[in-house]
Design a protein around this motif. Structure first.
Motif, PDB file in Angstrom:
ATOM      1  N   HIS A  23       0.807  -1.219   0.000  1.00  0.00           N
ATOM      2  CA  HIS A  23       0.000   0.000   0.000  1.00  0.00           C
ATOM      3  C   HIS A  23       0.846   1.277   0.000  1.00  0.00           C
ATOM      4  O   HIS A  23       0.296   2.381   0.127  1.00  0.00           O
ATOM      5  CB  HIS A  23      -0.933   0.017   1.212  1.00  0.00           C
ATOM      6  N   SER A  71       2.554   3.881  -1.927  1.00  0.00           N
ATOM      7  CA  SER A  71       2.617   4.404  -3.289  1.00  0.00           C
ATOM      8  C   SER A  71       3.845   5.297  -3.452  1.00  0.00           C
ATOM      9  O   SER A  71       4.361   5.860  -2.484  1.00  0.00           O
ATOM     10  CB  SER A  71       1.341   5.176  -3.625  1.00  0.00           C
ATOM     11  N   GLU A  72       4.288   5.426  -4.684  1.00  0.00           N
ATOM     12  CA  GLU A  72       5.517   6.172  -4.965  1.00  0.00           C
ATOM     13  C   GLU A  72       5.419   7.632  -4.525  1.00  0.00           C
ATOM     14  O   GLU A  72       6.398   8.208  -4.066  1.00  0.00           O
ATOM     15  CB  GLU A  72       5.844   6.090  -6.457  1.00  0.00           C
TER      16      GLU A  72
END
Length: 235
Positions: A133, A135-136
């Motif tokens: 979960h 994210s970048e």
């Protein structure tokens, strides 16, 4: 004249359900929620509806509840605001725009600065609760070279994660958390000999930092690092 609220570190807290109204245990020194960690008062406000199984995957509808809780903290005397889950970083911008005190919602805010402290060839490990979960955009890195220096490790199969995803979440033994964090740190060092520092995203991890430092001999940063730095600038 009404008494002025005490200057404090404010924490946006997760929803705990039945435990929410229970008599709180005194958190140990070194933990995010302990006044002894900072020699400074700590207060908290529950973000209504912020269960772990919503906060970690990302629930945009929680943003207004985060802002409301942050405003309550400021009214109670918070001079800086943090949060009891690193994944609250998704609401960093909204909360920071809504209050007139520094907001440090996640240790992930430290990541760009920490990379600048290390040799250009060195890597930094980010230990998170549930890596799938992450994210970048939560890492705050736009430079591909900087991103290539970051290694992600997780404790997704741990007792902590299983418990925290329950409603209400049962307590997890700190010995179990430390065992899982140490195992993750050891795996990462084995795979990346050029690793030079650790950053803990999860707010349950700070109490394990001394053990990781002893095992690896490397610096370990976490949410309490960021909170102490922020309090030093305003308190």
């Amino acid at each position: 004249m009404a008494p002025q609220p005490q200057r404090s570190l404010g924490i946006l807290n997760l929803e705990r359900g039945e435990a929410r109204d229970a008599m709180p245990l005194v958190p140990p020194r070194g933990s995010l929620m302990s006044s002894a960690t900072y020699d400074f008062p700590v207060i908290s406000e529950t973000v209504v509806g912020a269960w772990v199984d919503l906060v970690v995957p990302g629930a945009p509808e929680l943003e207004s509840a985060c802002v409301a809780a942050a405003k309550r903290l400021v009214e109670r005397g918070a001079v800086a605001i943090s949060a009891n889950c690193g994944y609250f970083i998704r609401h960093q911008a909204a909360v920071a725009a809504a209050v007139n005190v520094p907001v440090v919602s996640s240790s992930l805010l430290l990541l760009p600065a920490l990379l600048g402290q290390l040799p250009a060839a060195a890597k930094l490990a980010v230990l998170v609760a549930q890596p799938k979960h992450l994210s970048e955009d939560m890492l705050g890195l736009t430079d591909p070279f900087a991103r290539a220096r970051v290694v992600i490790g997780g404790i997704e199969d741990s007792a902590l994660v299983r418990n925290e995803n329950m409603r209400p979440p049962p307590p997890t033994d700190m010995a179990d958390i430390e065992k899982d964090v140490l195992a993750c740190a050891e795996r990462l060092r084995g795979s990346h000999p050029d690793l030079k520092a650790f950053l803990f995203e999860c707010t349950a991890m700070p109490l394990t930092a001394p053990a990781v430092r002893r095992m690896t001999g490397l610096p370990v940063y976490d949410i309490t690092t960021l909170c102490r730095m922020t309090l030093a600038s305003v308190a």
